[in-house]
Motif scaffolding. Structure first.
Motif, PDB file in Angstrom:
ATOM      1  N   VAL A 113       0.861  -1.181   0.000  1.00 51.29           N
ATOM      2  CA  VAL A 113       0.000   0.000   0.000  1.00 51.29           C
ATOM      3  C   VAL A 113       0.896   1.229   0.000  1.00 51.29           C
ATOM      4  O   VAL A 113       1.841   1.314   0.791  1.00 51.29           O
ATOM      5  N   ALA A 114       0.624   2.174  -0.910  1.00 48.44           N
ATOM      6  CA  ALA A 114       1.454   3.367  -1.031  1.00 48.44           C
ATOM      7  C   ALA A 114       0.585   4.592  -1.264  1.00 48.44           C
ATOM      8  O   ALA A 114      -0.429   4.522  -1.956  1.00 48.44           O
ATOM      9  N   VAL A 115       0.988   5.723  -0.686  1.00 49.78           N
ATOM     10  CA  VAL A 115       0.260   6.983  -0.810  1.00 49.78           C
ATOM     11  C   VAL A 115       1.192   8.043  -1.391  1.00 49.78           C
ATOM     12  O   VAL A 115       2.342   8.171  -0.966  1.00 49.78           O
ATOM     13  N   GLU A 116       0.674   8.782  -2.363  1.00 50.48           N
ATOM     14  CA  GLU A 116       1.463   9.855  -2.966  1.00 50.48           C
ATOM     15  C   GLU A 116       1.723  10.961  -1.943  1.00 50.48           C
ATOM     16  O   GLU A 116       0.815  11.360  -1.206  1.00 50.48           O
ATOM     17  N   GLN A 117       2.937  11.462  -1.931  1.00 47.45           N
ATOM     18  CA  GLN A 117       3.259  12.584  -1.065  1.00 47.45           C
ATOM     19  C   GLN A 117       2.608  13.853  -1.602  1.00 47.45           C
ATOM     20  O   GLN A 117       2.533  14.057  -2.805  1.00 47.45           O
ATOM     21  N   GLY A 118       2.123  14.674  -0.699  1.00 50.85           N
ATOM     22  CA  GLY A 118       1.436  15.894  -1.106  1.00 50.85           C
ATOM     23  C   GLY A 118      -0.069  15.747  -1.171  1.00 50.85           C
ATOM     24  O   GLY A 118      -0.764  16.683  -1.555  1.00 50.85           O
ATOM     25  N   THR A 119      -0.591  14.565  -0.790  1.00 50.96           N
ATOM     26  CA  THR A 119      -2.042  14.355  -0.797  1.00 50.96           C
ATOM     27  C   THR A 119      -2.690  14.805   0.504  1.00 50.96           C
ATOM     28  O   THR A 119      -3.910  14.985   0.561  1.00 50.96           O
ATOM     29  N   GLY A 120      -1.893  14.919   1.561  1.00 46.49           N
ATOM     30  CA  GLY A 120      -2.459  15.202   2.873  1.00 46.49           C
ATOM     31  C   GLY A 120      -3.032  13.973   3.542  1.00 46.49           C
ATOM     32  O   GLY A 120      -3.699  14.081   4.577  1.00 46.49           O
ATOM     33  N   GLN A 121      -2.787  12.788   2.977  1.00 43.79           N
ATOM     34  CA  GLN A 121      -3.339  11.541   3.507  1.00 43.79           C
ATOM     35  C   GLN A 121      -2.256  10.722   4.190  1.00 43.79           C
ATOM     36  O   GLN A 121      -1.120  10.656   3.718  1.00 43.79           O
ATOM     37  N   ASP A 122      -2.627  10.091   5.293  1.00 43.23           N
ATOM     38  CA  ASP A 122      -1.700   9.286   6.076  1.00 43.23           C
ATOM     39  C   ASP A 122      -1.625   7.872   5.510  1.00 43.23           C
ATOM     40  O   ASP A 122      -2.656   7.211   5.346  1.00 43.23           O
ATOM     41  N   VAL A 123      -0.419   7.406   5.231  1.00 46.28           N
ATOM     42  CA  VAL A 123      -0.263   6.098   4.599  1.00 46.28           C
ATOM     43  C   VAL A 123      -0.711   4.973   5.520  1.00 46.28           C
ATOM     44  O   VAL A 123      -1.280   3.970   5.067  1.00 46.28           O
ATOM     45  N   ASP A 124      -0.486   5.119   6.825  1.00 49.81           N
ATOM     46  CA  ASP A 124      -0.902   4.060   7.743  1.00 49.81           C
ATOM     47  C   ASP A 124      -2.425   3.935   7.793  1.00 49.81           C
ATOM     48  O   ASP A 124      -2.965   2.829   7.827  1.00 49.81           O
ATOM     49  N   SER A 125      -3.112   5.072   7.785  1.00 48.22           N
ATOM     50  CA  SER A 125      -4.573   5.049   7.815  1.00 48.22           C
ATOM     51  C   SER A 125      -5.130   4.434   6.533  1.00 48.22           C
ATOM     52  O   SER A 125      -6.094   3.656   6.568  1.00 48.22           O
TER      53      SER A 125
END
Length: 240
Positions: free
Chosen positions: A79-91
């Motif tokens: 699971v990966a989240v783009e930086q700059g989204t304001g979203q927490d990768v753990d959540s």
């Protein structure tokens, strides 16, 4: 006062009034948000709920999940989240884990087990959360046109559009949590070889492989491939 001066004052007043009726646009901020407000009013600029673009770089959720499912081959996902989204990768990872580990999800077949991992070399596929601009660019690399609106799947890549994750779609008729479960199950379903299906009939649950983002066609929103303990399908949509 001379006639020429009167003409000049009148022209100046006309220009001033015209400008007061314009819409003033605030330039985009660094994260891609745009705001606008009416000139000459006290209305404050209101940013969009999400950035259109992020950095293009992703951070991966650390750690591993328990094995989900009782039997069948074991597939690993990241699971990966783009930086700059304001979203927490753990959540985001917790949300994805809960969907894929739900007894109504794909593991209900008892022919598949799933486990989240952190290392790319250990993963069979990755679930990405990406801004609309980045998701559009990623999907286009596989020949898919999303217009920055929909999510998509490419081999080994499940790409969830941030806008849909945060806002779902108009007239979906179900809570945001249901749409989120739908989009994860739908795109992971493609990774597992599933194709698009049609609404079985008015008022019936929509198959999870129906393109519910584009409309329900009379069906009711449904996030799960298994309903009441049984696999729930519609007719296959040719060519998808």
């Amino acid at each position: 006062m001379g006639f020429g001066v009167l003409l000049l004052l009148a022209a100046t007043a006309t220009v001033t009034l015209a400008r007061a009726g314009d819409r003033a646009s605030v330039p985009a901020t660094g994260d891609g948000r745009r705001t606008s407000y009416a000139a000459g009013t006290d209305e404050r600029p209101r940013p969009s709920a999400y950035p259109r673009a992020g950095t293009g770089d992703f951070v991966t959720a650390p750690g591993e999940s328990p094995v989900r499912g009782t039997d069948g081959p074991l597939l690993h996902y990241r699971v990966a989240v783009e930086q700059g989204t304001g979203q927490d990768v753990d959540s985001f990872a917790v949300a994805v884990d809960e969907v894929l580990g739900d007894p109504r999800s794909w593991i209900a077949s008892e022919e598949l087990r799933l486990r989240r991992v952190a290392e790319a070399d250990d993963a069979d596929f990755t679930v990405y959360l990406a801004t609309p601009d980045t998701s559009e660019r990623m999907c286009a690399e596989g020949g898919l046109s999303t217009e920055g609106y929909t999510s998509c799947r490419l081999p080994g890549q499940v790409i969830v559009n941030l806008a849909r994750w945060l806002e779902a779609v108009p007239d979906y008729g179900a809570p945001l949590a249901i749409y989120r479960a739908y989009v994860v199950n739908h795109e992971v379903g493609h990774e597992l070889g599933e194709v698009h299906q049609a609404c079985p009939g008015p008022g019936e649950p929509a198959p999870v492989m129906q393109q519910q983002t584009y409309g329900l066609d009379g069906c009711a929103a449904n996030a799960w491939p298994y309903v009441d303990g049984s696999r729930y399908d519609g007719e296959v949509v040719p060519g998808t």
